[in-house]
Motif scaffolding. Structure first.
Motif, mmCIF file in Angstrom:
data_model
loop_
_atom_site.group_PDB
_atom_site.id
_atom_site.type_symbol
_atom_site.label_atom_id
_atom_site.label_comp_id
_atom_site.label_asym_id
_atom_site.label_seq_id
_atom_site.Cartn_x
_atom_site.Cartn_y
_atom_site.Cartn_z
ATOM 1 N N VAL A 90 -11.741 7.026 1.833
ATOM 2 C CA VAL A 90 -12.633 6.670 0.730
ATOM 3 C C VAL A 90 -12.140 7.291 -0.579
ATOM 4 O O VAL A 90 -11.514 8.346 -0.584
ATOM 5 C CB VAL A 90 -14.073 7.158 1.017
ATOM 6 N N GLY A 91 -12.446 6.609 -1.691
ATOM 7 C CA GLY A 91 -12.167 7.163 -3.010
ATOM 8 C C GLY A 91 -10.770 6.949 -3.540
ATOM 9 O O GLY A 91 -10.420 7.511 -4.582
ATOM 10 N N LEU A 92 -9.958 6.139 -2.875
ATOM 11 C CA LEU A 92 -8.598 5.922 -3.355
ATOM 12 C C LEU A 92 -8.575 5.042 -4.602
ATOM 13 O O LEU A 92 -9.447 4.208 -4.818
ATOM 14 C CB LEU A 92 -7.754 5.245 -2.264
ATOM 15 N N GLY A 93 -7.523 5.234 -5.401
ATOM 16 C CA GLY A 93 -7.289 4.353 -6.534
ATOM 17 C C GLY A 93 -7.850 4.825 -7.848
ATOM 18 O O GLY A 93 -7.746 4.130 -8.861
ATOM 19 N N PHE A 94 -8.440 6.038 -7.873
ATOM 20 C CA PHE A 94 -9.019 6.569 -9.111
ATOM 21 C C PHE A 94 -8.525 7.980 -9.423
ATOM 22 O O PHE A 94 -8.961 8.575 -10.400
ATOM 23 C CB PHE A 94 -10.548 6.574 -9.022
ATOM 24 N N GLY A 95 -7.617 8.500 -8.597
ATOM 25 C CA GLY A 95 -7.169 9.877 -8.775
ATOM 26 C C GLY A 95 -5.671 10.039 -8.787
ATOM 27 O O GLY A 95 -5.154 11.040 -8.297
ATOM 28 N N GLY A 96 -4.952 9.067 -9.329
ATOM 29 C CA GLY A 96 -3.506 9.171 -9.415
ATOM 30 C C GLY A 96 -2.804 8.453 -8.284
ATOM 31 O O GLY A 96 -3.426 7.895 -7.377
ATOM 32 N N ALA B 148 -10.051 -0.371 -8.308
ATOM 33 C CA ALA B 148 -9.071 0.700 -8.125
ATOM 34 C C ALA B 148 -7.710 0.265 -8.654
ATOM 35 O O ALA B 148 -7.471 -0.919 -8.935
ATOM 36 C CB ALA B 148 -8.971 1.062 -6.648
ATOM 37 N N ASP B 149 -6.812 1.221 -8.769
ATOM 38 C CA ASP B 149 -5.442 0.941 -9.196
ATOM 39 C C ASP B 149 -4.828 -0.104 -8.257
ATOM 40 O O ASP B 149 -4.738 0.122 -7.048
ATOM 41 C CB ASP B 149 -4.635 2.238 -9.152
ATOM 42 N N PRO B 150 -4.390 -1.263 -8.779
ATOM 43 C CA PRO B 150 -3.817 -2.306 -7.914
ATOM 44 C C PRO B 150 -2.602 -1.838 -7.116
ATOM 45 O O PRO B 150 -2.284 -2.421 -6.071
ATOM 46 C CB PRO B 150 -3.427 -3.406 -8.906
ATOM 47 N N ALA B 151 -1.937 -0.790 -7.584
ATOM 48 C CA ALA B 151 -0.762 -0.297 -6.863
ATOM 49 C C ALA B 151 -1.121 0.208 -5.467
ATOM 50 O O ALA B 151 -0.270 0.211 -4.564
ATOM 51 C CB ALA B 151 -0.083 0.820 -7.665
ATOM 52 N N VAL B 152 -2.378 0.631 -5.283
ATOM 53 C CA VAL B 152 -2.794 1.132 -3.974
ATOM 54 C C VAL B 152 -2.776 0.001 -2.945
ATOM 55 O O VAL B 152 -2.223 0.148 -1.841
ATOM 56 C CB VAL B 152 -4.190 1.774 -4.044
ATOM 57 N N ALA B 153 -3.363 -1.134 -3.299
ATOM 58 C CA ALA B 153 -3.372 -2.274 -2.377
ATOM 59 C C ALA B 153 -1.956 -2.742 -2.087
ATOM 60 O O ALA B 153 -1.621 -3.097 -0.945
ATOM 61 C CB ALA B 153 -4.202 -3.409 -2.961
ATOM 62 N N ARG C 49 2.277 -3.286 1.964
ATOM 63 C CA ARG C 49 3.688 -3.110 2.308
ATOM 64 C C ARG C 49 3.850 -2.272 3.565
ATOM 65 O O ARG C 49 4.846 -2.403 4.282
ATOM 66 C CB ARG C 49 4.444 -2.459 1.144
ATOM 67 N N ARG C 50 2.875 -1.406 3.845
ATOM 68 C CA ARG C 50 2.953 -0.535 5.010
ATOM 69 C C ARG C 50 2.262 -1.130 6.242
ATOM 70 O O ARG C 50 2.086 -0.450 7.248
ATOM 71 C CB ARG C 50 2.351 0.828 4.674
ATOM 72 N N GLY C 51 1.861 -2.370 6.158
ATOM 73 C CA GLY C 51 1.332 -3.052 7.336
ATOM 74 C C GLY C 51 -0.170 -3.052 7.495
ATOM 75 O O GLY C 51 -0.677 -3.451 8.550
ATOM 76 N N TYR C 52 -0.918 -2.638 6.486
ATOM 77 C CA TYR C 52 -2.373 -2.700 6.564
ATOM 78 C C TYR C 52 -2.812 -4.160 6.469
ATOM 79 O O TYR C 52 -2.239 -4.951 5.716
ATOM 80 C CB TYR C 52 -3.016 -1.895 5.438
ATOM 81 N N ARG C 53 -3.866 -4.482 7.227
ATOM 82 C CA ARG C 53 -4.362 -5.861 7.204
ATOM 83 C C ARG C 53 -5.809 -5.875 6.727
ATOM 84 O O ARG C 53 -6.589 -4.954 6.990
ATOM 85 C CB ARG C 53 -4.244 -6.511 8.588
#
Length: 279
Positions: free
Chosen positions: A61-67, A96-101, A106-110
């Protein structure tokens, strides 16, 4: 009657996501005190949590807002959860930061599903009324088992409305999670219809954000205004506590979403649920 529209930009979304992370970490730590795993790993401003097998707290939780995410840290998260036999489930805001998605795919998350985050600025102009025959009380220490039973009964008999959830939990897992949420600081509320237990809900406050959690009505008491009464009481208490924002998470198109929108809540953003199974 409701107030002016609530605009949600990245700053407000980051504040809500930080409150969500604080709740899940606190509940995970509460699980630790009763002998569960209770693992919470910091990652890029958020946390990867794992309470125990099958727990609803097993999520990032909370990804994409802290760097940016350090790939080495993500490696550690994936390895740690894999050793526990837990999928890495990321709940990622569309603000959130689009780079996270991009990194996760790229790492295989679905992608397995979505959930909606709705909010309302406080104080609200909406009326705080309960239906005839409905009474809401704060649950004291002696009432917690009754509260858990009511919430579990409601959750295990969902209304078949909206998008089918990507996950389902057995009664014993829900009961443990609700107890953990209460230990983590959520205030428990019980609803009664004509003197009989009709449902329950929770609320936890973090930095002025009132998180409305775990609302459920037992099947025999539905369509009597129980959810509206639980919502009104919690909003009134949130205002009294000095909160300026109330938030709730629902399944898309669900009865819960319809109920809170009738009370003036607005859709703020959607979380995508992305999963990577342990290898």
């Amino acid at each position: 009657m409701t107030g002016s529209p609530l605009f949600c930009g990245t700053d407000l979304a980051g504040r809500i996501e930080a409150a969500e992370a604080a709740l899940i970490v606190a509940a995970t730590e509460a699980a630790l005190t009763r002998g569960a795993w209770g693992t919470a790993l910091p990652i890029a401003g958020g946390f990867a949590c794992a309470a125990e097998a099958g727990s609803p707290m097993n999520k990032v939780v909370g990804l994409g807002f802290g760097g940016d995410i350090d790939p080495a840290v993500l490696d550690t998260v994936e390895r740690t959860l894999a050793e526990l036999g837990v999928p890495v489930q990321v709940e990622l805001s569309n603000l959130a930061d689009p780079a996270v998605a991009e990194l996760l795919t790229r790492r295989g998350y679905r992608l397995v599903g979505f959930e909606n985050v709705l909010g309302q600025a406080l104080p609200s102009a909406a009326a705080s009324a309960t239906g005839p025959g409905v009474e809401i009380r704060r649950a004291g220490p002696a009432d917690i088992d009754t509260w858990i039973d009511a919430v579990v009964e409601g959750f295990t008999h969902p209304d078949e409305v909206g998008v089918v959830s990507h996950e389902e939990f057995p009664r014993e897992v829900i009961a443990k999670a609700e107890r953990d949420f209460e230990k983590a600081g959520a205030v428990a509320y019980l609803a009664y219809c004509d003197g009989a237990v009709a449902g329950g809900a929770g609320m936890r406050i973090t930095d002025g954000v009132a998180q409305l959690t775990g609302a459920a009505t037992v099947p025999k008491a539905r369509r009597r205004g129980v959810q509206s009464a639980l919502l009104a009481t919690r909003l009134g208490d949130a205002v009294s506590a000095g909160c300026d924002l109330a938030v709730v998470t629902t399944a898309p198109g669900s009865t819960s979403q319809k109920n809170v929108q009738r009370r003036g809540f607005q859709l703020l953003y959607t979380r995508a649920v992305l999963v990577k199974e342990p290898v």
